[in-house]
Design a protein around this motif. Structure first.
Motif, mmCIF file in Angstrom:
data_model
loop_
_atom_site.group_PDB
_atom_site.id
_atom_site.type_symbol
_atom_site.label_atom_id
_atom_site.label_comp_id
_atom_site.label_asym_id
_atom_site.label_seq_id
_atom_site.Cartn_x
_atom_site.Cartn_y
_atom_site.Cartn_z
ATOM 1 N N ARG A 71 15.496 5.684 4.884
ATOM 2 C CA ARG A 71 16.619 5.153 5.418
ATOM 3 C C ARG A 71 16.503 4.692 7.091
ATOM 4 N NH1 ARG A 71 21.313 5.730 2.370
ATOM 5 N NH2 ARG A 71 22.578 5.358 4.249
ATOM 6 N N ASN A 72 15.597 5.724 7.676
ATOM 7 C CA ASN A 72 15.428 5.295 9.166
ATOM 8 C C ASN A 72 14.653 3.928 9.148
ATOM 9 O OD1 ASN A 72 16.711 7.784 9.895
ATOM 10 N ND2 ASN A 72 14.946 8.946 9.723
ATOM 11 N N PHE A 73 13.480 3.921 8.375
ATOM 12 C CA PHE A 73 12.760 2.593 8.497
ATOM 13 C C PHE A 73 13.481 1.544 8.211
ATOM 14 C CE2 PHE A 73 9.037 5.463 7.378
ATOM 15 C CZ PHE A 73 8.693 5.858 8.552
ATOM 16 N N ALA A 74 14.692 1.639 7.288
ATOM 17 C CA ALA A 74 15.289 0.563 6.837
ATOM 18 C C ALA A 74 16.244 0.037 7.985
ATOM 19 C CB ALA A 74 16.240 0.867 5.517
ATOM 20 N N GLU A 75 16.726 0.892 8.858
ATOM 21 C CA GLU A 75 17.374 0.755 9.952
ATOM 22 C C GLU A 75 16.756 -0.403 10.875
ATOM 23 O OE1 GLU A 75 20.597 1.555 10.934
ATOM 24 O OE2 GLU A 75 20.792 2.406 8.946
ATOM 25 N N LEU A 121 13.044 -3.709 8.655
ATOM 26 C CA LEU A 121 11.584 -4.040 8.355
ATOM 27 C C LEU A 121 11.690 -4.440 6.926
ATOM 28 C CD1 LEU A 121 9.798 -1.041 9.642
ATOM 29 C CD2 LEU A 121 10.052 -2.992 10.716
ATOM 30 N N PRO A 122 10.534 -5.405 6.600
ATOM 31 C CA PRO A 122 10.493 -6.013 5.163
ATOM 32 C C PRO A 122 10.041 -4.870 4.323
ATOM 33 C CG PRO A 122 8.804 -7.106 6.666
ATOM 34 C CD PRO A 122 9.731 -6.291 7.529
ATOM 35 N N PRO A 123 9.926 -4.923 2.948
ATOM 36 C CA PRO A 123 9.669 -4.030 1.941
ATOM 37 C C PRO A 123 8.226 -3.657 2.441
ATOM 38 C CG PRO A 123 10.959 -5.714 0.934
ATOM 39 C CD PRO A 123 10.785 -6.344 2.336
ATOM 40 N N ASP A 124 7.352 -4.408 2.476
ATOM 41 C CA ASP A 124 5.852 -4.145 2.575
ATOM 42 C C ASP A 124 5.694 -3.215 3.867
ATOM 43 O OD1 ASP A 124 6.587 -6.275 4.217
ATOM 44 O OD2 ASP A 124 4.315 -6.802 4.185
ATOM 45 N N GLU A 125 6.319 -3.409 4.913
ATOM 46 C CA GLU A 125 6.366 -2.494 6.110
ATOM 47 C C GLU A 125 6.920 -1.316 5.906
ATOM 48 O OE1 GLU A 125 6.815 -4.557 9.852
ATOM 49 O OE2 GLU A 125 6.370 -6.603 9.141
ATOM 50 N N VAL A 126 7.981 -1.282 5.241
ATOM 51 C CA VAL A 126 8.614 0.003 5.149
ATOM 52 C C VAL A 126 7.711 0.944 4.230
ATOM 53 C CG1 VAL A 126 10.350 1.183 3.877
ATOM 54 C CG2 VAL A 126 10.797 -0.803 5.192
ATOM 55 N N LEU A 127 7.103 0.475 3.324
ATOM 56 C CA LEU A 127 6.266 0.993 2.338
ATOM 57 C C LEU A 127 4.831 1.459 3.096
ATOM 58 C CD1 LEU A 127 6.138 -0.829 -0.868
ATOM 59 C CD2 LEU A 127 7.458 1.231 -0.282
ATOM 60 N N THR A 128 4.384 0.598 4.139
ATOM 61 C CA THR A 128 3.461 1.170 4.837
ATOM 62 C C THR A 128 3.638 2.333 5.694
ATOM 63 O OG1 THR A 128 2.658 -1.225 5.068
ATOM 64 C CG2 THR A 128 1.741 0.348 6.534
ATOM 65 N N HIS A 129 4.927 2.327 6.291
ATOM 66 C CA HIS A 129 5.383 3.446 7.084
ATOM 67 C C HIS A 129 5.411 4.779 6.333
ATOM 68 C CE1 HIS A 129 5.900 1.646 11.297
ATOM 69 N NE2 HIS A 129 6.404 0.525 10.392
ATOM 70 N N LEU A 130 6.027 4.574 5.050
ATOM 71 C CA LEU A 130 6.099 5.652 4.236
ATOM 72 C C LEU A 130 4.815 6.111 3.859
ATOM 73 C CD1 LEU A 130 9.026 4.854 1.759
ATOM 74 C CD2 LEU A 130 9.071 6.298 3.502
ATOM 75 N N ASP A 131 3.825 5.364 3.539
ATOM 76 C CA ASP A 131 2.227 5.550 3.266
ATOM 77 C C ASP A 131 1.674 6.373 4.297
ATOM 78 O OD1 ASP A 131 -0.161 5.488 1.651
ATOM 79 O OD2 ASP A 131 -0.707 4.461 3.469
ATOM 80 N N ASN A 132 1.890 6.073 5.578
ATOM 81 C CA ASN A 132 1.400 6.881 6.639
ATOM 82 C C ASN A 132 1.936 8.356 6.811
ATOM 83 O OD1 ASN A 132 -0.230 4.838 7.429
ATOM 84 N ND2 ASN A 132 1.362 3.894 8.798
#
Length: 946
Positions: free
Chosen positions: A632-636, A639-650
């Motif tokens: 939810r924080n990254f969605a705020e 960011l596009p989906p691939d960048e959101v997944l990258t942040h979640l991956d990290n």
């Protein structure tokens, strides 16, 4: 002394063994195997802590028998550095005697005080523990001891047996300095143990000894024959064979008949058991059972009508009439194999001889008790495998009832407090009792039905047992006023079904009463006895432990499930982009880390998220909550989906490293990983952009009912790191359904993967169906009967924003165009009927357009989106993002974004392939019809952009 190799000493051999080296051939086999067992038990030479027990019986049978012998040993060793210990069958020292009484002041408590347990599992290799393990006389010298504290000592130990049962009653042990080793001590300890065994035999029943003596006298009077009396243990029969023979012999004794029975043993061997009557000198009648082993070349033929069967009696009489022994637990007088003057064995080749040995001697009535005792042991053994097969409280209670009917009781009822059924620990088990189980040989017995609350009077046997914590036996229910007074009408109906005897047992685990088990008898006219009470109590104790385990699991499972539900969304924000429905189903075996979310984004867009954390339990649920919050924080950040997944991956990688720590070689694993699918739907363009990290692809249901699984790059699971995520974009027609799910929906060990996908396809192939109905159909058609993994399901039906609610203007980078844009926006708001926000929007757009002209690059686009809120967008091709700051009173600028923040309910920046979009949302209405923007006064003269 203790080694067979002269080139290596005990201390060196022990050190070499502890370092992992081989000492084969350098250490006696009993010592080496004891060392190995000690290590396997997790013992260390300096960490052998001995338990201390206080339940010693100073007047025990073994202590009384050994007392005079220990007195003679103490007198013999007077003045010598000698320690004589008597231990029971568990290795607990019962008494200690010292040749030099002054030694007591210089010895540690474990060497001088009775009560310490020297079993091998606590003390490692030592005299008492090894004698119990090896079941024979042993010697341990110096470094052969496993514990460091015993390295300077030596000891000799020998088991003390009950000559009638063959059971080891205790151990006699001599302890002395390593330098005082004397081979004569072996003779002394054997004679002392024999004397104690003789005294134990003298304590046996005169009836048993009379029967045994009558049998031995008959053998002495018998004529020589081809047979030979031998020891069963040395005639090729191991302890398993002897147990089989003793069980059959017990049944023969209970039948009280002259018979010959051929018993099949493992390996195709056969032994004939002969039973014949015997009468003692005092007139006691009993039965003697002999085992006859025929030679390999001759089949033994025995007539059941034979009298004393003289041809089966040994050639030589026993040298010691008192030495024969052996009766299985619970039998009457019995004998194990009688020792002979020479080594036993079969007759020589060509003689056709046989070997015979005494198996049991006893009275028929006692044999009957032995059969019942063996059956009780069989029931307990079976109960250990059949009770507690699940971690369900009610099921475990029912397994206890099923185990007891009909072998112990004809009916069983089990009452548990409501707290136990919930998984909690009962504060007062006498309150809120519910009838959990009713089980019996028939279904029409009028006990309180299962599921009904039970109110017990204090006088009932059930409540008395629960209050006292002890089993209550009511042999005759007709004369049990406490039981009858509970419900006289129901009691009469139960008695009418011939139910006449009751055992009420409290279900105790860890000192906590968890309920009551009631055992009733009807078919057997005999009332319950003490043996039945002991058996019921043992069954209930085993079941109570399983019920407590199930209760604690239920509590923990409920806690984790509550945490899981609290971390999942309880409702979704209002938005017009999609119509959603969802389902979450936990696995049967535990709660996992599946999650889903619907996140409104700027410009009427919406994000759909489904994820799955690897593993089950509290850790997976907590990790799920952290990932959902992070998503939810990254969605705020838009960011596009691939960048959101990258942040979640990290994030998962960091969490994993925190769980494991720096020492990866320790084998500690953390989160390991998670999967996720992230999709963004824009109702203004009908475009859906999505990316996935090791997650199953979504299903897309088109308006015509066609179901497809879009080709979406899989991407690595979260937590692996180093690999990129790829987005894919799809055009969704209005009314399409996007179905997101976790792998628990389609993965099942009893179902093929392709079959599950086809079931899902058929369940979804229904156009124009509400998402809620789609969820229901998928659950009914696709979800496994017993899901082994959590299931999260999210169905979203897409909508399209009316094009008339979108206004767009393309502008060059010319400040002169700000005024015309403001006029155009005012006219558009008037057409939409939004005159009340016209002034605020003009002001807001003026600032955004001015900033884009001054700091961005052209071309510039202005867009208004009229939905639940009014969204103002200004986009340009620059990647420079505005920054909100607090301007000083002397600054000429820096107040524009502050004004934007005050006039809008939210604002932000979204990056695109072409550049960026600065957006701001203005609320149109708030509850109660109040204005969306709080009233405040501004001095516009100080704002340069106006």
């Amino acid at each position: 002394m203790g080694l067979v190799a002269a080139e290596i000493g005990p201390a060196l051999a022990r050190d070499q063994f502890l370092r992992g080296g081989s000492v084969e051939g350098a250490v006696r086999n009993p010592i080496l195997t004891s060392w190995q067992r000690s290590l396997s038990l997790g013992l260390t030479p300096d960490g052998c802590e001995l338990p201390f027990v206080q339940d010693l019986d100073p007047d025990a049978r073994l202590v009384r028998a050994a007392g005079p012998v220990l007195d003679r040993l103490q007198a013999r060793f007077a003045g010598r550095n000698m320690n004589v210990a008597l231990a029971d069958g568990r290795g607990a020292v019962l008494q200690r005697r010292f040749g030099d009484t002054s030694m007591i002041r210089h010895l540690a408590a474990i060497q001088s005080v009775p009560g310490f347990v020297f079993a091998e599992k606590y003390a490692g290799t030592n005299g008492i523990g090894l004698a119990l393990a090896e079941r024979q006389q042993i010697n341990v010298y110096g470094a052969e001891h496993f514990a460091e504290r015993s390295q300077s000592n030596a000891c000799s130990a020998i088991p003390i047996r009950d000559l009638l049962s063959g059971r080891i009653e205790g151990v006699l042990c001599f302890g002395y300095p390593y330098t005082a080793v004397d081979g004569a001590l072996d003779i002394v300890i054997r004679k002392a143990a024999g004397a104690i065994e003789q005294r134990l035999l003298e304590q046996s029943s005169a009836r048993e000894r009379g029967l045994l003596q009558a049998y031995l006298d008959a053998r002495r009077r018998a004529a020589a024959s081809d047979g030979q009396l031998g020891e069963l243990a040395t005639s090729g029969l191991d302890w398993r064979d002897q147990m089989i023979l003793k069980e059959k012999a017990t049944e023969l004794i209970s039948s009280a008949q002259r018979a010959a029975l051929e018993v099949s043993l493992p390996g195709g061997r056969r032994v004939t058991l002969l039973s014949r009557p015997v009468r003692s000198a005092s007139g006691v009648e009993g039965v003697v059972i002999e085992a006859v082993l025929a030679s390999r070349h001759q089949r033994l033929a025995v007539s059941p009508e034979a009298g004393t069967a003289p041809h089966l009696l040994g050639r030589r009489a026993p040298t010691d009439a008192a030495r024969p022994a052996g009766r299985a637990a619970g039998t009457g007088a019995a004998g194990r194999t009688t020792p002979t003057a020479r080594s036993p064995g079969t007759a020589g080749p060509g003689t056709g001889g046989t070997t015979s040995g005494l198996v049991l001697v006893g009275e028929p009535g006692v044999g009957t008790y032995a059969v019942a005792a063996r059956r009780r042991l069989e029931l307990l053994s079976e109960a250990s495998t059949r009770i507690g097969t699940t971690l369900d409280v009610s099921r475990t209670a029912r397994e206890l009832a099923e185990m007891a009917v009909p072998r112990l009781a004809d009916f069983v009822t089990i009452d548990l407090p409501e707290a136990v059924l919930r998984g909690d620990e009962p504060t007062d088990p006498r309150k809120d009792l519910y009838r959990t189980v009713v089980h019996g040989i028939r279904d029409d017995c009028p006990f309180y039905p299962a599921g009904e609350r039970v109110h017990l009077r204090p006088t009932t046997p059930q409540l008395r047992c629960l209050t006292s914590g002890r089993t209550v036996l009511e042999p005759d229910l007709r004369t049990a006023p406490g039981w009858v007074s509970q419900d006289r009408a129901a009691a009469q109906r139960i008695l009418a079904h011939n139910v006449h005897s009751l055992i009420a047992v409290p279900l105790l685990a860890r000192g906590i009463a968890l309920g009551i088990a009631s055992f009733y008898r009807s078919q057997d006219p005999a009332p319950f006895g003490d043996d039945d009470r002991a058996l019921a109590q043992e069954l209930a104790t085993r079941a109570a432990i399983c019920i407590d385990n199930a209760r604690r699991y239920t509590r923990e499972h409920a806690m984790v499930l509550a945490l899981q539900h609290s971390l999942l969304p309880h409702g979704f924000p209002e938005q017009n982009a999609v119509e959603v429905a969802h389902r979450y189903m936990p696995a049967e075996s535990g709660v996992g880390g599946d999650w889903f979310d619907v996140i409104p984004l700027s410009s009427t867009r919406v994000a759909l998220v489904v994820g799955d954390v690897v593993g089950h339990g509290l850790h997976a649920a907590a990790t799920m909550g952290r990932l959902r919050t992070a998503a939810r924080n990254f969605a705020e950040l838009d960011l596009p989906p691939d960048e959101v997944l990258t942040h979640l991956d990290n994030l998962v990688g960091r969490l994993d490293r925190e769980e494991c720590g720096e020492d990866l070689s320790a084998g500690i694993t953390g989160i390991i990983g998670a999967t996720c699918l992230y999709a963004i739907y824009d109702p203004t363009s009908q475009q859906c952009t999505m990316a996935r990290a090791g997650h199953p692809p979504p299903a897309l249901v088109r308006p015509d009912g066609t179901v497809v699984f879009p080709e979406l790059p899989a991407g690595p699971p979260l937590g692996l790191g180093g690999l990129p995520f790829v987005t894919a974009e799809f055009h969704l027609a209005e009314g399409s359904q996007l179905v997101l799910y976790t792998d628990g929906l389609i993965e099942d060990r009893d179902r093929d993967f392709d079959t599950a996908l086809e079931q899902l396809r058929r369940a979804l192939a229904h156009p124009n169906r509400p998402p809620e109905d789609t969820c229901r159909a998928v659950v009914e058609a696709v979800v496994p009967d017993h899901p082994a993994d959590d299931i999260a399901l999210l169905v979203a039906r897409t909508h399209v924003l009316d094009p008339h609610r979108i206004a767009t203007w393309d502008l060059p980078c010319d400040p002169a165009l700000v005024a015309p844009v403001r006029a155009a926006v005012t006219r558009q708001l008037a057409e939409w009927g939004l005159d009340e926000v016209s002034f605020d929007v003009e002001l807001l757009l003026s600032e955004l357009v001015t900033n884009a002209i001054r700091y961005g690059t052209g071309p510039i686009q202005v867009r208004l989106i009229y939905d639940r809120t009014l969204t103002c967008e200004v986009s340009d091709t620059s990647s420079t993002a505005p920054h909100l700051r607090l301007a000083a009173t002397t600054d000429e600028g820096g107040r524009g974004l502050f004004l934007v923040a005050r006039l809008s309910q939210s604002w932000g920046t979204r990056y695109t392939v072409e550049g960026k979009v600065i957006w701001a949302e203005c609320a149109l209405e708030v509850p109660g019809g109040k204005p969306a923007v709080p009233e405040f006064s501004l001095d516009f003269d100080d704002i340069p952009a106006i």
